[in-house]
Design an enzyme around this catalytic site. Structure first.
Site, mmCIF file in Angstrom:
data_model
loop_
_atom_site.group_PDB
_atom_site.id
_atom_site.type_symbol
_atom_site.label_atom_id
_atom_site.label_comp_id
_atom_site.label_asym_id
_atom_site.label_seq_id
_atom_site.Cartn_x
_atom_site.Cartn_y
_atom_site.Cartn_z
ATOM 1 N N LYS A 23 30.212 60.507 64.945
ATOM 2 C CA LYS A 23 31.271 59.659 64.376
ATOM 3 C C LYS A 23 32.638 60.128 64.864
ATOM 4 O O LYS A 23 33.449 59.322 65.318
ATOM 5 C CB LYS A 23 31.225 59.759 62.851
ATOM 6 C CG LYS A 23 32.479 59.277 62.128
ATOM 7 C CD LYS A 23 32.329 59.234 60.625
ATOM 8 C CE LYS A 23 32.854 60.458 59.965
ATOM 9 N NZ LYS A 23 34.310 60.561 59.824
ATOM 10 N N ASN A 24 32.878 61.437 64.803
ATOM 11 C CA ASN A 24 34.229 61.931 65.074
ATOM 12 C C ASN A 24 34.545 62.048 66.555
ATOM 13 O O ASN A 24 35.689 62.319 66.920
ATOM 14 C CB ASN A 24 34.453 63.256 64.341
ATOM 15 C CG ASN A 24 34.493 63.027 62.831
ATOM 16 O OD1 ASN A 24 34.576 61.897 62.374
ATOM 17 N ND2 ASN A 24 34.383 64.102 62.072
ATOM 18 N N ARG A 93 41.308 57.172 57.450
ATOM 19 C CA ARG A 93 42.191 58.153 58.091
ATOM 20 C C ARG A 93 42.015 58.119 59.611
ATOM 21 O O ARG A 93 42.954 58.284 60.359
ATOM 22 C CB ARG A 93 41.812 59.522 57.529
ATOM 23 C CG ARG A 93 42.354 60.670 58.293
ATOM 24 C CD ARG A 93 43.620 61.144 57.715
ATOM 25 N NE ARG A 93 44.145 62.260 58.489
ATOM 26 C CZ ARG A 93 45.332 62.757 58.254
ATOM 27 N NH1 ARG A 93 46.064 62.254 57.288
ATOM 28 N NH2 ARG A 93 45.799 63.740 58.981
ATOM 29 N N CYS A 117 43.297 61.186 50.746
ATOM 30 C CA CYS A 117 42.040 60.740 50.138
ATOM 31 C C CYS A 117 41.626 61.861 49.183
ATOM 32 O O CYS A 117 42.358 62.809 48.959
ATOM 33 C CB CYS A 117 40.991 60.513 51.212
ATOM 34 S SG CYS A 117 40.547 62.023 52.051
ATOM 35 N N ARG A 122 46.199 64.948 53.171
ATOM 36 C CA ARG A 122 46.043 64.467 54.561
ATOM 37 C C ARG A 122 47.392 64.044 55.175
ATOM 38 O O ARG A 122 47.600 62.901 55.534
ATOM 39 C CB ARG A 122 45.045 63.298 54.628
ATOM 40 C CG ARG A 122 43.736 63.509 53.905
ATOM 41 C CD ARG A 122 42.830 64.579 54.466
ATOM 42 N NE ARG A 122 42.250 64.306 55.745
ATOM 43 C CZ ARG A 122 41.127 63.609 55.953
ATOM 44 N NH1 ARG A 122 40.516 63.066 54.954
ATOM 45 N NH2 ARG A 122 40.660 63.453 57.181
ATOM 46 N N ILE A 124 50.651 63.633 57.819
ATOM 47 C CA ILE A 124 50.646 63.338 59.268
ATOM 48 C C ILE A 124 51.900 63.901 59.945
ATOM 49 O O ILE A 124 52.279 63.473 61.036
ATOM 50 C CB ILE A 124 50.538 61.821 59.531
ATOM 51 C CG1 ILE A 124 51.761 61.060 58.978
ATOM 52 C CG2 ILE A 124 49.268 61.240 58.924
ATOM 53 C CD1 ILE A 124 51.789 59.594 59.454
ATOM 54 N N LEU A 126 52.474 66.592 61.561
ATOM 55 C CA LEU A 126 52.283 67.185 62.901
ATOM 56 C C LEU A 126 52.175 66.083 63.968
ATOM 57 O O LEU A 126 52.655 66.233 65.097
ATOM 58 C CB LEU A 126 51.032 68.058 62.921
ATOM 59 C CG LEU A 126 51.030 69.213 61.914
ATOM 60 C CD1 LEU A 126 49.731 69.988 62.004
ATOM 61 C CD2 LEU A 126 52.220 70.137 62.141
ATOM 62 N N ASP A 307 33.245 70.199 57.199
ATOM 63 C CA ASP A 307 32.447 69.010 56.878
ATOM 64 C C ASP A 307 31.053 69.372 56.369
ATOM 65 O O ASP A 307 30.366 68.511 55.829
ATOM 66 C CB ASP A 307 32.321 68.088 58.106
ATOM 67 C CG ASP A 307 33.661 67.455 58.440
ATOM 68 O OD1 ASP A 307 33.789 66.859 59.518
ATOM 69 O OD2 ASP A 307 34.592 67.580 57.625
ATOM 70 N N ARG A 400 29.593 55.623 55.671
ATOM 71 C CA ARG A 400 30.723 55.764 56.610
ATOM 72 C C ARG A 400 30.336 56.682 57.759
ATOM 73 O O ARG A 400 30.871 56.590 58.856
ATOM 74 C CB ARG A 400 31.957 56.336 55.900
ATOM 75 C CG ARG A 400 32.557 55.421 54.871
ATOM 76 C CD ARG A 400 33.852 55.956 54.320
ATOM 77 N NE ARG A 400 34.835 56.202 55.364
ATOM 78 C CZ ARG A 400 36.134 56.439 55.102
ATOM 79 N NH1 ARG A 400 36.552 56.488 53.846
ATOM 80 N NH2 ARG A 400 36.981 56.651 56.070
#
Ligand code: EPZ
Length: 419
Positions: A23-24, A93, A117, A122, A124, A126, A307, A400
């Site tokens: 997925k990633n 995200r 979430c 989370r 942003i 950076l 994860d 997901r």
């Protein structure tokens, strides 16, 4: 997958299962396809809802998308819009990597702020500070985040204070289209970042230092469509590896990316498993009884992946002695403590970053709810090791990231089904 997962625990696993595409890796590569004007064929792309939503986003800005036998085809020849539909971005995200891709392709972007979430705020910051250094202006308007590189993107000397995966990916996506070179130090080294770089090189990009903490990206190269195989998902492989330890038995995890799973395999071996990296994948044999492991610490790659932290916590609840879990990446990734405790696990949360696990405890099937992706997968693993039946709701979270966790575990002999 239906709206409830039912698991009858206490059944040891035996069999083989093929591990789906990552997925990633798939998500940033789908965004990167925007930088080409020809067709891209992405083989082994996982059929999961985060990918379906990313494909809807690409269609919404003019891309042609179609699934074929071997994977998904994306043709970004005609990108008409640079504004992403609000509803599609919210809560996802990973749509954030479209920011860098749209800036690279169109020089501008507009999207809902992909807020936090349940696993953390989370931020942003950076992403924004690095892209500003490359000539991008950001502003908020009507609740949307707007970005524009008025004088085009320019290469820059950048250093990330923390190796953020998403920020690294956004910088790479902008840098391949920028004028001049970008040197990025302190970047994430996750295999998914490496896969993105290898895909872009296949499209004609020049990137040096792939797989290391320092990248030099040559800008301004014309990028061409290509065909590329999405690598196997190391987190799904780790999920089924720990699922086998939880239920007992043995399994062959076909195509598991063993070389990307050293920290995961090392923990499995500490727990008493026999793990054998083979050509076709990863062979695992669970111990008759789990061994004591005093400490599990999540770290950026190549450390133990955040994860798999909830899933490791589940297995540790069945191991003897006192174990400490330290979550060093996200500030609120212990949502699974409540349902696991209701199933009988002895967990004590010391802080937002530490949980103490006391074992061994025999879990008992309960009705529990998934509230995020990997915590949901951890509840499935808990169901495998619990006495009686566990019913898990909140399956859309699990869908997901997992194509069909019930089918995969049934192939290993688990008594699990979705209704
Ligand atoms: C990616 O998220 C993954 N998602 C996550 O997987 C994974 O857990 C995470 O990397 C860490 O490995 C995708 O690839 C789609 P980060 P990302 O930016 O990019 C802080 C899953 O289950 N940070 O590396 O969002 C941030 O708050 C998901 O598949 C800032 O402070 O992770 C976090 O504490 C969950 N400012 C830490 O860095 C920023 O601008 C790591 O975040 C960006 C991040």
């Amino acid at each position: 997958m239906g709206k409830e997962i039912h698991v009858h625990g206490g059944v040891s696993l035996q069999g083989r299962v093929r591990i789906q595409g990552s997925k990633n890796a798939a998500l940033p590569i789908l965004a990167a396809a925007l930088l080409t004007k020809e067709e891209n064929v992405l083989c082994n792309c996982p059929r999961i809802t985060d990918v379906f939503r990313m494909l809807d986003l690409l269609r919404s800005i003019g891309c042609l998308v179609r699934w074929e036998e071997q994977g998904v085809c994306v043709d970004a020849g005609h990108v008409s819009l640079s504004r992403l539909p609000a509803d599609a971005v919210m809560g996802m995200r990973s749509s954030l990597c479209l920011l860098g891709a749209l800036l690279g392709r169109c020089g501008e972007a507009a999207m809902e702020h992909p807020g936090g979430c349940v696993i953390g705020e989370r931020p942003i910051d950076l992403h924004l500070s690095a892209l500003r250094r490359m000539g991008v202006d950001f502003w908020e308007e009507e609740g949307l985040l707007h970005a524009r590189a008025a004088r085009g993107l320019s290469g820059a000397e950048l250093r990330l204070p923390i190796p953020s995966v998403g920020a690294t990916e956004n910088i790479i996506l902008a840098a391949v289209c920028a004028q001049g070179d970008t040197r990025l130090q302190g970047c994430a080294r996750e295999p998914e970042v490496e896969a993105l770089c290898r895909y872009l090189v296949c499209c004609g990009a020049r990137i040096d230092g792939i797989g290391t903490g320092e990248l030099v990206i040559r800008g301004g190269k014309r990028l061409f469509g290509t065909s590329f195989r999405i690598p196997a998902d190391r987190i799904v492989a780790g999920t089924y590896l720990f699922g086998t330890l939880a239920a007992g038995g043995c399994a062959m995890l076909e195509e598991a990316p063993c070389s990307q799973m050293e920290a995961v395999i090392s923990l499995a071996r500490d727990l008493g498993a026999v793990c054998q990296a083979a050509k076709e994948g990863l062979w695992v044999q669970a111990p008759r009884r789990l061994r004591h492991v005093p400490l599990v610490r999540t770290k950026e790659y190549p450390g133990f992946p955040t994860d798999l932290q909830s899933i490791a916590m589940t297995v540790l609840s069945g191991a003897p002695g006192t174990s400490r879990i330290e979550e060093n990446i996200f500030e609120d990734r212990f949502r699974v403590v409540e349902p696991l405790s209701r199933m009988g696990a002895d967990l004590r949360q010391l802080s937002a970053r530490q949980v103490i696990v006391q074992g061994p405890r025999r879990l008992k099937g309960q009705r529990v709810e998934a509230v995020e992706l990997r915590g949901g997968a951890a509840l499935v693993v808990a169901g495998l090791m619990a006495r009686g039946e566990t019913v898990i709701t909140g399956c859309p979270y699990i869908e997901r990231g997992y194509e069909n966790i019930c089918k995969d575990l049934r192939e290993l002999g688990a008594r699990i089904y979705c209704v």
